[in-house]
Motif scaffolding. Structure first.
Motif, PDB file in Angstrom:
ATOM      1  N   ASN A 222      25.584  55.288  75.080  1.00  0.00           N
ATOM      2  CA  ASN A 222      25.451  56.779  74.908  1.00  0.00           C
ATOM      3  C   ASN A 222      26.097  55.831  72.359  1.00  0.00           C
ATOM      4  N   PRO A 223      24.829  55.903  72.304  1.00  0.00           N
ATOM      5  CA  PRO A 223      24.534  55.538  70.729  1.00  0.00           C
ATOM      6  C   PRO A 223      25.976  55.381  69.752  1.00  0.00           C
ATOM      7  N   TYR A 224      26.756  55.914  70.424  1.00  0.00           N
ATOM      8  CA  TYR A 224      27.484  56.873  69.723  1.00  0.00           C
ATOM      9  C   TYR A 224      29.208  56.243  70.256  1.00  0.00           C
ATOM     10  N   VAL A 225      28.918  55.173  71.040  1.00  0.00           N
ATOM     11  CA  VAL A 225      30.104  54.431  71.665  1.00  0.00           C
ATOM     12  C   VAL A 225      29.839  52.808  71.355  1.00  0.00           C
ATOM     13  N   PRO A 226      30.582  52.461  70.300  1.00  0.00           N
ATOM     14  CA  PRO A 226      30.783  50.809  70.028  1.00  0.00           C
ATOM     15  C   PRO A 226      30.146  49.819  71.562  1.00  0.00           C
ATOM     16  N   THR A 227      29.799  48.968  71.019  1.00  0.00           N
ATOM     17  CA  THR A 227      29.500  47.611  71.635  1.00  0.00           C
ATOM     18  C   THR A 227      31.446  47.184  71.914  1.00  0.00           C
ATOM     19  N   ILE A 228      31.922  46.777  72.339  1.00  0.00           N
ATOM     20  CA  ILE A 228      33.469  45.412  72.341  1.00  0.00           C
ATOM     21  C   ILE A 228      33.023  44.051  72.921  1.00  0.00           C
ATOM     22  N   HIS A 229      33.886  43.657  72.439  1.00  0.00           N
ATOM     23  CA  HIS A 229      34.110  42.155  72.955  1.00  0.00           C
ATOM     24  C   HIS A 229      34.703  41.521  73.086  1.00  0.00           C
ATOM     25  N   PHE A 230      35.883  40.873  73.752  1.00  0.00           N
ATOM     26  CA  PHE A 230      37.026  40.466  73.081  1.00  0.00           C
ATOM     27  C   PHE A 230      37.265  39.189  74.379  1.00  0.00           C
ATOM     28  N   ASN A 231      38.308  37.951  73.824  1.00  0.00           N
ATOM     29  CA  ASN A 231      38.087  36.637  74.741  1.00  0.00           C
ATOM     30  C   ASN A 231      39.444  35.855  74.256  1.00  0.00           C
ATOM     31  N   TYR A 232      40.775  35.730  75.510  1.00  0.00           N
ATOM     32  CA  TYR A 232      41.727  35.179  74.868  1.00  0.00           C
ATOM     33  C   TYR A 232      41.773  34.049  75.956  1.00  0.00           C
ATOM     34  N   ARG A 233      42.109  32.671  75.760  1.00  0.00           N
ATOM     35  CA  ARG A 233      41.364  31.559  76.230  1.00  0.00           C
ATOM     36  C   ARG A 233      43.190  30.561  75.833  1.00  0.00           C
ATOM     37  N   TYR A 234      42.682  29.106  76.612  1.00  0.00           N
ATOM     38  CA  TYR A 234      44.352  28.438  77.156  1.00  0.00           C
ATOM     39  C   TYR A 234      43.431  26.946  76.991  1.00  0.00           C
ATOM     40  N   PHE A 235      44.117  25.867  76.331  1.00  0.00           N
ATOM     41  CA  PHE A 235      43.448  24.680  76.655  1.00  0.00           C
ATOM     42  C   PHE A 235      44.743  24.397  76.568  1.00  0.00           C
ATOM     43  N   GLU A 236      44.824  22.578  77.186  1.00  0.00           N
ATOM     44  CA  GLU A 236      46.160  21.239  77.648  1.00  0.00           C
ATOM     45  C   GLU A 236      45.377  20.532  77.923  1.00  0.00           C
ATOM     46  N   ILE A 237      45.785  19.457  77.342  1.00  0.00           N
ATOM     47  CA  ILE A 237      44.501  17.711  77.600  1.00  0.00           C
ATOM     48  C   ILE A 237      45.857  17.594  77.733  1.00  0.00           C
ATOM     49  N   GLU A 238      46.224  16.483  78.573  1.00  0.00           N
ATOM     50  CA  GLU A 238      47.387  15.326  78.408  1.00  0.00           C
ATOM     51  C   GLU A 238      47.266  13.773  78.284  1.00  0.00           C
ATOM     52  N   GLU A 239      48.076  13.734  77.493  1.00  0.00           N
ATOM     53  CA  GLU A 239      47.657  12.569  77.036  1.00  0.00           C
ATOM     54  C   GLU A 239      48.241  10.835  77.562  1.00  0.00           C
ATOM     55  N   ALA A 240      48.068  10.070  77.396  1.00  0.00           N
ATOM     56  CA  ALA A 240      48.013   8.611  77.592  1.00  0.00           C
ATOM     57  C   ALA A 240      49.948   8.124  77.769  1.00  0.00           C
ATOM     58  N   ASP A 241      50.749   9.433  77.415  1.00  0.00           N
ATOM     59  CA  ASP A 241      51.927   9.091  76.730  1.00  0.00           C
ATOM     60  C   ASP A 241      52.332  10.633  77.938  1.00  0.00           C
ATOM     61  N   GLY A 242      51.168  10.944  78.474  1.00  0.00           N
ATOM     62  CA  GLY A 242      52.087  12.189  79.247  1.00  0.00           C
ATOM     63  C   GLY A 242      52.595  13.417  78.535  1.00  0.00           C
ATOM     64  N   SER A 243      52.188  13.216  77.318  1.00  0.00           N
ATOM     65  CA  SER A 243      52.136  14.624  76.397  1.00  0.00           C
ATOM     66  C   SER A 243      51.041  15.472  76.148  1.00  0.00           C
ATOM     67  N   LYS A 244      51.409  16.622  76.504  1.00  0.00           N
ATOM     68  CA  LYS A 244      50.408  17.474  76.740  1.00  0.00           C
ATOM     69  C   LYS A 244      50.227  17.963  74.800  1.00  0.00           C
ATOM     70  N   GLN A 245      48.504  18.069  74.896  1.00  0.00           N
ATOM     71  CA  GLN A 245      47.795  18.811  72.968  1.00  0.00           C
ATOM     72  C   GLN A 245      48.047  20.330  73.980  1.00  0.00           C
ATOM     73  N   TRP A 246      48.442  21.348  73.188  1.00  0.00           N
ATOM     74  CA  TRP A 246      47.777  22.588  74.357  1.00  0.00           C
ATOM     75  C   TRP A 246      47.401  23.652  72.430  1.00  0.00           C
ATOM     76  N   TRP A 247      46.801  24.463  72.674  1.00  0.00           N
ATOM     77  CA  TRP A 247      45.857  25.152  71.607  1.00  0.00           C
ATOM     78  C   TRP A 247      45.828  26.617  72.992  1.00  0.00           C
ATOM     79  N   PHE A 248      46.108  28.005  71.894  1.00  0.00           N
ATOM     80  CA  PHE A 248      45.268  29.161  72.039  1.00  0.00           C
ATOM     81  C   PHE A 248      44.047  29.643  71.466  1.00  0.00           C
TER      82      PHE A 248
END
Lengths: 425, 425
Positions: A222-248
């Motif tokens: 129905n053209p009177y019902v709008p389209t919705i989009h959503f997304n949620y995500r998480y990223f993690e990277i482990e560095e040489a010293d074992g510490s982690k960089q992360w973000w959402f």
């Protein structure tokens, strides 16, 4: 094969028993992959405002996930189980929580149990839960339809679950995709992140990473019902010293064919309330970021009436950002479902449907020309193209020189797309 | 405005008196803008094979042209006049030749007269003539339809003429666009050309250029009538010492919904004959270039069954390359019109129409994701977006995981799109 798939849809519906499911109430939800455009964060992440590329790579994580073989998901039976109890409880509660998902978690129950307290496990549960809740809510509204559930694996590590409802009574095409991928960042991806400001120290030339998200686009008939989009995500990277960089990263945005101011206010108000629980500065910042990101530059129009969008969010603390993302995810259904219910039986003319199709064409233009997650996914060899392009509408239209008459309702929404409004103060 | 435009279409038809026009026979035609992907040329241009960017910039010239104001074209009355006579003849012949165009030439009759022997004038006449011939041929076949003719101007120099037929009996959407632009290369464009191997010595930091082309995409309604695309273009840059760098580019390619081998052979054979008049090495080289260029990488499919594609063609001599381009342009109508006539009344089922719509979706994917002319045009501020995107079909469709049954006719064309064939030997 097309017929086979349709058969599988019906099977999916039976397995899910969706029609018999009690209403999916305003339980929370979360989601997937989408890149930034301008920045923002909870506080000190302010200083990282310009790490667009890295944020983009994070956004594209779920796309990256789209590698490997699609397999039929075995649908778990679901039982009613309040989320809080499940989160607080032991192994039985975890298993029961998983039973409400559209398929078994990508990482497997054992892995989730063994690292229960870690963010990657908590986020995986959140995105799986969101997928289940959104799919159930849509299937409950659209009783004639059912979701195809495809489970796919990524050779290098991880996989995903793509749920798609097509050609229902209410929804023309609705896709809700989860991906959880891990392994080592390719040199290209690492370079890209470094070039955009991320300091990454590799161990023996390797950068272990984990990326996950839920993303969804829901196109109603129905053209009177709008389209919705959503997304949620998480990223993690482990560095040489074992510490982690992360973000959402993440966001939720609305694309109506015709402007209904009341709906736009309801949508933004619900998002604002979710943001305000954490910091009153978030909504205005992420609302603007959303308007900036979903911009079809060659048309001078936004894709829709916006919502919120953020990326590269890594402060004030992992726990606080997760709580914020959780609130945003929880807001998806209360944002949208009331609008669907309100308009899904509105009568409409062929001309109104035509205008919807033209707007769908603009949706395609944005997704194929600008959306960094889509572009990155398409450029990544071995991506699961069908999961990336499930965001495209079932049908779209391009008319040469189409321009609505002045003061028409079609012209009215164009005004708002060209000059975004503040919907809540 | 949409309604107004439709009104203008009808007006255009009356002005053109297209229905009353005698058949447009196999007179020649030429065309516009499209970038390269892999190279090829008549002979020593072989050594420049990797100047993709520059070639691309050349291809994008007509897109660049899309700046400025669209204006209604005043349609000239046309008279029957053999081309050879007109080309050989004097001022009267030139004027009569122009009368067969869809609008007055972009550069004006005076300018064309004053530099009659120059390649830019000869090429402008060729592309204008091609536009007129193709539009007349289509309008004659599709008697219920008519072309909208928009003349637009580019502030910095030059302009164009966009002719579009929409929603006819036979053609769903057919656009034939001419552009002729000149001025000074932007620093960005010059850098881009230099970075790809072009040696350009600017005079006082300026590089005068002239670019022109005709480009067209024709989408028929009947799924048994294939889509055709063609474009022919010419680029000229003046260096500090007054010498000129120049090159031609172009191609013609076919995109069927269902494979008809006889049609594919006819199409390729006609192109091969046009090429062979000049050098037997050209067709195989440009056929492969076409298969390589129109590649939807993320699908692992070509857009269609190919044809010819070339760019950066600057040898053996300007005259010889022009003669070759002219032969290619002449081949457009005999390539295509017999196929349209053969199939335009074929019966088809809703399922066959649906498959056409899915293939149209792939067409959109190629044009928005890969086509360098389109991408460059969309990224150029002030471009005439409607002229760039008139290549998109009227309607398109995306079904999640659509895959035709094995051994179906849908699967058969996919095979050829995945593994291009040699149609003529």
């Amino acid at each position: 094969m097309a017929r086979l798939l349709r058969g599988m849809c019906a099977l999916g519906a039976r397995e899910l028993g969706l029609g018999a499911e009690p209403r999916c109430c305003r339980s929370f939800s979360s989601g997937g992959w989408e890149p930034p455009g301008s920045p923002g964060s909870l506080g000190r992440a302010e200083s990282r405002r310009r790490r667009a590329g890295l944020a983009w790579a994070a956004g594209a994580a779920a796309v990256l996930a789209g590698l490997g073989l699609a397999q039929r998901a075995e649908m778990a039976r679901r039982q009613s189980q309040p989320r809080e109890e499940a989160e607080a409880g032991g192994e039985d509660e975890l298993a029961r929580r998983c039973e409400r998902f559209m398929a078994a978690p990508v990482s497997g129950l054992g892995a989730l149990r063994s690292r229960r307290g870690e963010m990657r496990s908590r986020m995986e549960l959140l995105i799986m839960e969101t997928q289940g809740q959104v799919c159930r809510a849509l299937a409950e509204l659209d009783r004639g339809a059912s979701f195809t559930v495809d489970r796919w694996e990524r050779k290098e590590g991880g996989g995903g679950i793509s749920c798609v409802l097509q050609n229902g009574e209410i929804f023309e095409k609705a896709g809700v995709n989860v991906s959880v991928v891990f392994g080592h960042l390719s040199e290209e991806a690492a370079q890209q992140m470094r070039s955009r400001g991320k300091m990454l120290k590799a161990k023996d030339g390797k950068l272990p990473f984990c990326a996950m998200g839920v993303s969804s686009v829901i196109h109603p008939k129905n053209p009177y019902v709008p389209t919705i989009h959503f997304n949620y995500r998480y990223f993690e990277i482990e560095e040489a010293d074992g510490s982690k960089q992360w973000w959402f990263g993440g966001g939720t945005d609305l694309t109506p064919t015709y402007l209904n101011e009341e709906d736009a206010v309801h949508f933004h108000k619900t998002l604002k309330e979710a943001c305000d629980q954490h910091n009153p500065e978030l909504y205005p910042k992420f609302k603007k970021w959303c308007d900036d990101y979903f911009y079809i530059k060659h048309r001078g129009e936004r894709r829709g009436v916006g919502g919120i969008f953020f990326d590269d969010l890594d402060s004030p603390s992992k726990e606080e950002v997760f709580q914020f993302v959780q609130s945003c995810a929880k807001a998806i259904l209360p944002c949208y479902i009331p609008i669907v219910k309100k308009h899904c039986h509105d009568t409409f003319t062929p001309e109104e449907k035509l205008w919807q199709q033209i707007r769908r064409g603009r949706y395609v233009e944005f997704n194929l020309v600008y959306d960094r997650g889509t572009k990155f996914g398409l450029a990544t060899p071995g991506s699961r193209i069908e999961s990336i392009l499930m965001s495209l509408p079932l049908t779209a239209r391009w008319e040469y020189m189409h321009s609505p008459p002045a003061n028409s309702r079609e012209a009215k929404i164009l005004e708002v797309l060209r000059q975004p409004k503040d919907w809540v103060h």
